[in-house]
Design a protein around this motif. Structure first.
Motif, PDB file in Angstrom:
ATOM      1  N   ASP A 243       0.872  -1.189   0.000  1.00  0.00           N
ATOM      2  CA  ASP A 243       0.000   0.000   0.000  1.00  0.00           C
ATOM      3  C   ASP A 243       0.904   1.233   0.000  1.00  0.00           C
ATOM      4  O   ASP A 243       1.213   1.811   1.047  1.00  0.00           O
TER       5      ASP A 243
ATOM      6  N   LEU B 233      -0.391   4.657   1.437  1.00  0.00           N
ATOM      7  CA  LEU B 233      -0.447   4.650   2.902  1.00  0.00           C
ATOM      8  C   LEU B 233       0.928   4.883   3.501  1.00  0.00           C
ATOM      9  O   LEU B 233       1.089   5.726   4.400  1.00  0.00           O
ATOM     10  N   PHE B 234       1.951   4.186   3.008  1.00  0.00           N
ATOM     11  CA  PHE B 234       3.263   4.385   3.636  1.00  0.00           C
ATOM     12  C   PHE B 234       3.833   5.770   3.298  1.00  0.00           C
ATOM     13  O   PHE B 234       4.617   6.336   4.073  1.00  0.00           O
TER      14      PHE B 234
ATOM     15  N   GLN C 126       2.342   7.988   5.914  1.00  0.00           N
ATOM     16  CA  GLN C 126       2.981   7.748   7.207  1.00  0.00           C
ATOM     17  C   GLN C 126       4.347   8.433   7.281  1.00  0.00           C
ATOM     18  O   GLN C 126       4.707   8.989   8.323  1.00  0.00           O
TER      19      GLN C 126
ATOM     20  N   ALA D 224       5.492   3.363   8.556  1.00  0.00           N
ATOM     21  CA  ALA D 224       5.572   3.152   7.112  1.00  0.00           C
ATOM     22  C   ALA D 224       6.326   1.864   6.803  1.00  0.00           C
ATOM     23  O   ALA D 224       5.931   1.091   5.916  1.00  0.00           O
TER      24      ALA D 224
ATOM     25  N   GLU E 195       6.548  -0.796   8.684  1.00  0.00           N
ATOM     26  CA  GLU E 195       5.697  -1.944   9.007  1.00  0.00           C
ATOM     27  C   GLU E 195       4.663  -2.185   7.910  1.00  0.00           C
ATOM     28  O   GLU E 195       4.348  -3.336   7.590  1.00  0.00           O
ATOM     29  N   THR E 196       4.128  -1.120   7.340  1.00  0.00           N
ATOM     30  CA  THR E 196       3.175  -1.261   6.229  1.00  0.00           C
ATOM     31  C   THR E 196       3.825  -1.994   5.065  1.00  0.00           C
ATOM     32  O   THR E 196       3.215  -2.877   4.448  1.00  0.00           O
TER      33      THR E 196
ATOM     34  N   GLN F 114       3.712  -6.742   3.807  1.00  0.00           N
ATOM     35  CA  GLN F 114       3.492  -7.318   2.483  1.00  0.00           C
ATOM     36  C   GLN F 114       4.763  -7.915   1.892  1.00  0.00           C
ATOM     37  O   GLN F 114       4.705  -8.892   1.150  1.00  0.00           O
TER      38      GLN F 114
END
Length: 444
Positions: A60, A63-64, A67, A76, A78-79, A83
């Motif tokens: 994503d 999203l990161f 962050q 970020a 961890e996001t 995956q």
């Protein structure tokens, strides 16, 4: 004292230690926090982000980016790692210019994409520097899985299985885990022994053990693994190397590019590593570019990439081709090797010009000879010694769905399996997805 670029033959110490250290520094230096914030701020945070669709691991990305913009690089990271557990290495070696960055809205509108790769490195490095591991193991299931090969696919599979609570034993033939990340990535892309540091960090999940020097077919059999484990994942890579069908291919100075790259990666002192004065690399992929650029960085005077088709057909991206050219590497296209000449050792390579009609390649009969005391073969690898009983698709293990082979209880992924591109990020996705399918099968 450095011998210099014009020293004849294949010799070590062409450059001084200081020059070598400078040459093999980070290709893309890490971003500082302010630089990362500014770079992330360029993201449009698209709802149907094309960059996510282009990412084999479905990170994503918007999203990161948010962050990082909010000053939360660990979040970020961890996001990304949720995956792609090898997101740190992929940030360094993934051809983002032909994947996520190529389809970035900024790229299509302005010709300057958001620097997704460098921002991914910034985020994942923030997590690794912290030392902690953001993922936890589920309660032990009592199930054990054998993973054959500690490359990107095998490591990704093992980590996801460990998260589910299974116990994993990785059988790795080489002295160190990491696969191509450890042995096959250009040294200027992965510095400071990052591949080993990433493996050590990944292992913090627990539940994974690695047995090095454990070779499938030599003391370890697929039948034995099936009998002793609840599931088996094969990530054995492509150990065989395609032959150079040219006279003189057995002369001294002719060798596989993957072995040359491995020697550079594992060298404790680059000044002791020999390289030719006139180096010719046969091939047009990323391995060819890596070998050619490394030869230049080690002090070779003339380095040439010789590829049998046109530039547009090269496996190496335009960025990689430009990288080679910027280091003084000459790229010759539409030429194929006919013979390597020399009295016991390579001295000259003879190339024939080619033409292509309806996709079929043929020689034109026109020849050219260029000096070559070192010839590096980067003409592709093949599956060497596939376990008996497994159905093959061409030269790879046939798989369906999330890596299921023709044999019950056996999955496969990475370069050895059919489908997908031979990229680190693709191997990670295949290992992760196979782990999820293995888990679903074990608990059903």
């Amino acid at each position: 004292m450095a011998q210099g670029q014009i020293a004849p033959g294949i010799v070590s110490g062409r450059l001084s230690s200081d020059e070598l250290t400078s040459n093999f520094t980070d290709l893309h230096p890490p971003l500082a926090p302010h630089e990362a914030a500014v770079a992330a701020d360029r993201c449009y945070f698209c709802y149907d982000a094309p960059c996510v669709t282009a990412c084999p691991t479905d990170i994503d990305i918007p999203l990161f980016m948010r962050q990082i913009q909010a000053g939360q690089p660990e979040a970020a990271g961890e996001t990304i790692l949720a995956q792609n557990i090898l997101g740190g290495m992929c940030a360094r070696v993934c051809p983002t210019e032909t994947l996520c960055e190529e389809v970035c809205v900024r790229e299509t509108a302005e010709g300057s994409p958001v620097e997704i790769g460098r921002l991914q490195r910034y985020a994942t490095d923030s997590v690794m520097v912290g030392g902690s591991h953001p993922f936890q193991r589920a309660a032990p299931t009592g199930k054990t899985v054998a993973v054959i090969g500690a490359g990107p696919a095998g490591l990704a599979c093992a980590h996801r299985l460990a998260m589910f609570g299974h116990d994993v034993v990785i059988h790795e033939s080489r002295p160190k885990p990491g696969g191509l990340n450890e042995y096959g990535i250009a040294a200027y892309k992965s510095t400071n022994d990052f591949a080993q540091a990433e493996v050590d960090w990944l292992m913090k999940i627990g539940g994974i053990s690695i047995e090095t020097g454990s070779v499938l077919g030599e003391g370890v059999s697929l039948d034995g693994l099936i009998e002793n484990y609840d599931a088996v994942f094969l990530s054995i890579g492509l150990a065989g190397v395609n032959a150079l069908r040219a006279q003189g291919a057995d002369l001294d100075g002719v060798r596989h590019a993957v072995d040359f790259i491995s020697d550079v990666r594992q060298a404790s002192d680059l000044s002791h590593l020999p390289v030719g004065r006139n180096v010719v690399v046969i091939g047009g992929g990323m391995t060819a570019v890596d070998a050619a650029v490394k030869s230049k960085l080690l002090g070779a005077e003339h380095v040439t990439i010789a590829y049998r088709r046109g530039r547009d057909a090269m496996g190496a991206s335009r960025f990689e081709q430009d990288l080679a050219s910027s280091h003084g590497v000459k790229i010759m296209t539409n030429v194929q090797p006919v013979a390597v000449h020399g009295n016991g050792a390579a001295a000259v390579i003879e190339l024939e010009y080619t033409s292509s009609h309806d996709g079929k390649l043929s020689g034109t009969g026109e020849m050219i000879r260029i000096p070559a005391d070192q010839v590096l073969k980067a003409i592709g690898q093949n599956l060497d010694g596939a376990p008996e009983g497994l159905k093959l698709d061409g030269n790879k293990i046939a798989v369906s769905g999330a890596g299921r082979t023709s044999m019950g209880g056996v999955w496969a992924g990475g370069d050895c399996a059919s489908g997908g591109e031979d990229l680190t990020v693709t191997a990670v996705a295949e290992g992760r997805d196979a782990a999820m399918d293995i888990h679903a099968t074990l608990v059903s």
